[in-house]
Design an enzyme around this catalytic site. Structure first.
Site, PDB file in Angstrom:
ATOM      1  N   SER A  79      -5.798  16.727  -5.516  1.00 33.27           N
ATOM      2  CA  SER A  79      -5.721  15.837  -4.357  1.00 33.27           C
ATOM      3  C   SER A  79      -4.353  15.912  -3.674  1.00 33.27           C
ATOM      4  O   SER A  79      -3.353  16.294  -4.290  1.00 33.27           O
ATOM      5  CB  SER A  79      -5.999  14.392  -4.785  1.00 33.27           C
ATOM      6  OG  SER A  79      -7.239  14.326  -5.444  1.00 33.27           O
TER       7      SER A  79
HETATM    8  N1  SAM Z   1      -7.627  14.268 -10.389  1.00 34.60           N
HETATM    9  C1  SAM Z   1      -7.674  15.695 -10.152  1.00 34.60           C
HETATM   10  C2  SAM Z   1      -6.331  16.324 -10.170  1.00 34.60           C
HETATM   11  O1  SAM Z   1      -5.319  15.623 -10.357  1.00 34.60           O
HETATM   12  O2  SAM Z   1      -6.281  17.563 -10.039  1.00 34.60           O
HETATM   13  C3  SAM Z   1      -8.426  16.053  -8.894  1.00 34.60           C
HETATM   14  C4  SAM Z   1      -9.859  15.772  -9.021  1.00 34.60           C
HETATM   15  S1  SAM Z   1     -10.942  16.716  -8.008  1.00 34.60           S
HETATM   16  C5  SAM Z   1     -10.627  16.026  -6.435  1.00 34.60           C
HETATM   17  C6  SAM Z   1     -12.468  15.961  -8.579  1.00 34.60           C
HETATM   18  C7  SAM Z   1     -12.861  16.373  -9.975  1.00 34.60           C
HETATM   19  O3  SAM Z   1     -13.912  15.514 -10.415  1.00 34.60           O
HETATM   20  C8  SAM Z   1     -13.397  17.783 -10.073  1.00 34.60           C
HETATM   21  O4  SAM Z   1     -12.676  18.517 -11.003  1.00 34.60           O
HETATM   22  C9  SAM Z   1     -14.853  17.601 -10.503  1.00 34.60           C
HETATM   23  O5  SAM Z   1     -15.353  18.618 -11.329  1.00 34.60           O
HETATM   24  C10 SAM Z   1     -14.765  16.273 -11.239  1.00 34.60           C
HETATM   25  N2  SAM Z   1     -16.021  15.528 -11.392  1.00 34.60           N
HETATM   26  C11 SAM Z   1     -17.022  15.370 -10.504  1.00 34.60           C
HETATM   27  N3  SAM Z   1     -17.978  14.591 -11.025  1.00 34.60           N
HETATM   28  C12 SAM Z   1     -17.574  14.241 -12.278  1.00 34.60           C
HETATM   29  C13 SAM Z   1     -18.128  13.449 -13.326  1.00 34.60           C
HETATM   30  N4  SAM Z   1     -19.309  12.830 -13.209  1.00 34.60           N
HETATM   31  N5  SAM Z   1     -17.437  13.319 -14.468  1.00 34.60           N
HETATM   32  C14 SAM Z   1     -16.243  13.937 -14.632  1.00 34.60           C
HETATM   33  N6  SAM Z   1     -15.663  14.708 -13.677  1.00 34.60           N
HETATM   34  C15 SAM Z   1     -16.321  14.846 -12.521  1.00 34.60           C
END
Ligand code: SAM
Length: 216
Positions: free
Chosen positions: A61
């Site tokens: 992000s």
């Molecule tokens: N917080 C992260 C960082 O600091 O790099 C960025 C997160 S990225 C915008 C969103 C993440 O959420 C992705 O890696 C995606 O695979 C994960 N995601 C989506 N749905 C999810 C779920 N139900 N449980 C866990 N992770 C999930």
């Protein structure tokens, strides 16, 4: 490239200039080397004012969004925090400096394994990472003082609200696949819930039982 100078500039021009005030959040954003959470080819852009690709169609992000969401969690150092969407591990590293224990869940194994390595390389031993569907929360570790969801949800997953301690805060982007509203949900001491819209945002999809279906 001098990453420390880039990081200081990021904090001044992207965070403080936009109203981030919590000195602990600012100190954490100054400390964590964001460039080690992105692919080597992207290092030079690590401190730019935008999200960046981290592989598997996912993103790290925008720094401002990380800082603003973290500030909304109101951490003082003693908390147990749950993050849904580990991604690169950057947000988890920031949380690790600000709370007592961080539990973070990522659904995509390759990202989770990469994040674990980077977090270990920084010696952040208070981060517990698991691979799975974070929309169900983490029952064995609940309840939490704060929960942060870093992917866009179609609605607030009920399980997450249930896993908040009295007084606990949940920060989550809620909306359609293209734009969301960042919402802050507080579970009051008497068990009732308050909800506040904070700002517009745009996240990748939260996929899971209480999120979007993978193919949507
Ligand atoms: N917080 C992260 C960082 O600091 O790099 C960025 C997160 S990225 C915008 C969103 C993440 O959420 C992705 O890696 C995606 O695979 C994960 N995601 C989506 N749905 C999810 C779920 N139900 N449980 C866990 N992770 C999930």
């Amino acid at each position: 490239m001098n990453f420390e100078i880039a990081r200081k500039r990021m904090v001044q021009t992207q965070l403080i200039a936009r109203g981030v005030k919590d000195p602990r959040v600012i100190a954490a954003m100054l400390k964590v080397p964001r460039h080690i959470f992105v692919e080597e080819a992207m290092e030079a852009q690590a401190y730019s004012d935008s999200p960046l690709p981290i592989g598997d169609k996912q993103t790290i992000s925008q720094p401002y969004m990380v800082a603003a969401m973290t500030e909304l969690l109101e951490l003082t150092g003693s908390e147990k925090v749950l993050e849904i969407g580990t991604g690169s591990g950057y947000q988890a590293a920031i949380l690790a400096l600000l709370a007592n224990k961080v539990c973070t869940i990522e659904r995509l194994r390759p990202l989770a394994l990469k994040a674990r390595k980077v977090l270990d390389s920084l010696g952040l031993l208070n981060v517990n990472l698991k691979i799975g569907d974070g929309t169900c929360g983490w029952l064995e570790e609940a309840p939490f003082d704060a929960i942060i969801v870093t992917a866009g949800a179609p609605a607030i997953p009920e399980q997450l609200v249930k896993q908040l301690k009295p007084g606990g805060r949940l920060i989550i982007p809620v909306g359609d696949q293209y734009e969301q509203t960042l919402q802050k949900i507080t579970r009051r001491a008497d068990g009732t819930i308050s909800k506040e819209d904070v700002m517009g945002c745009r996240f990748v999809k939260l996929i899971g039982q209480s999120g979007w279906r993978a193919e949507e």
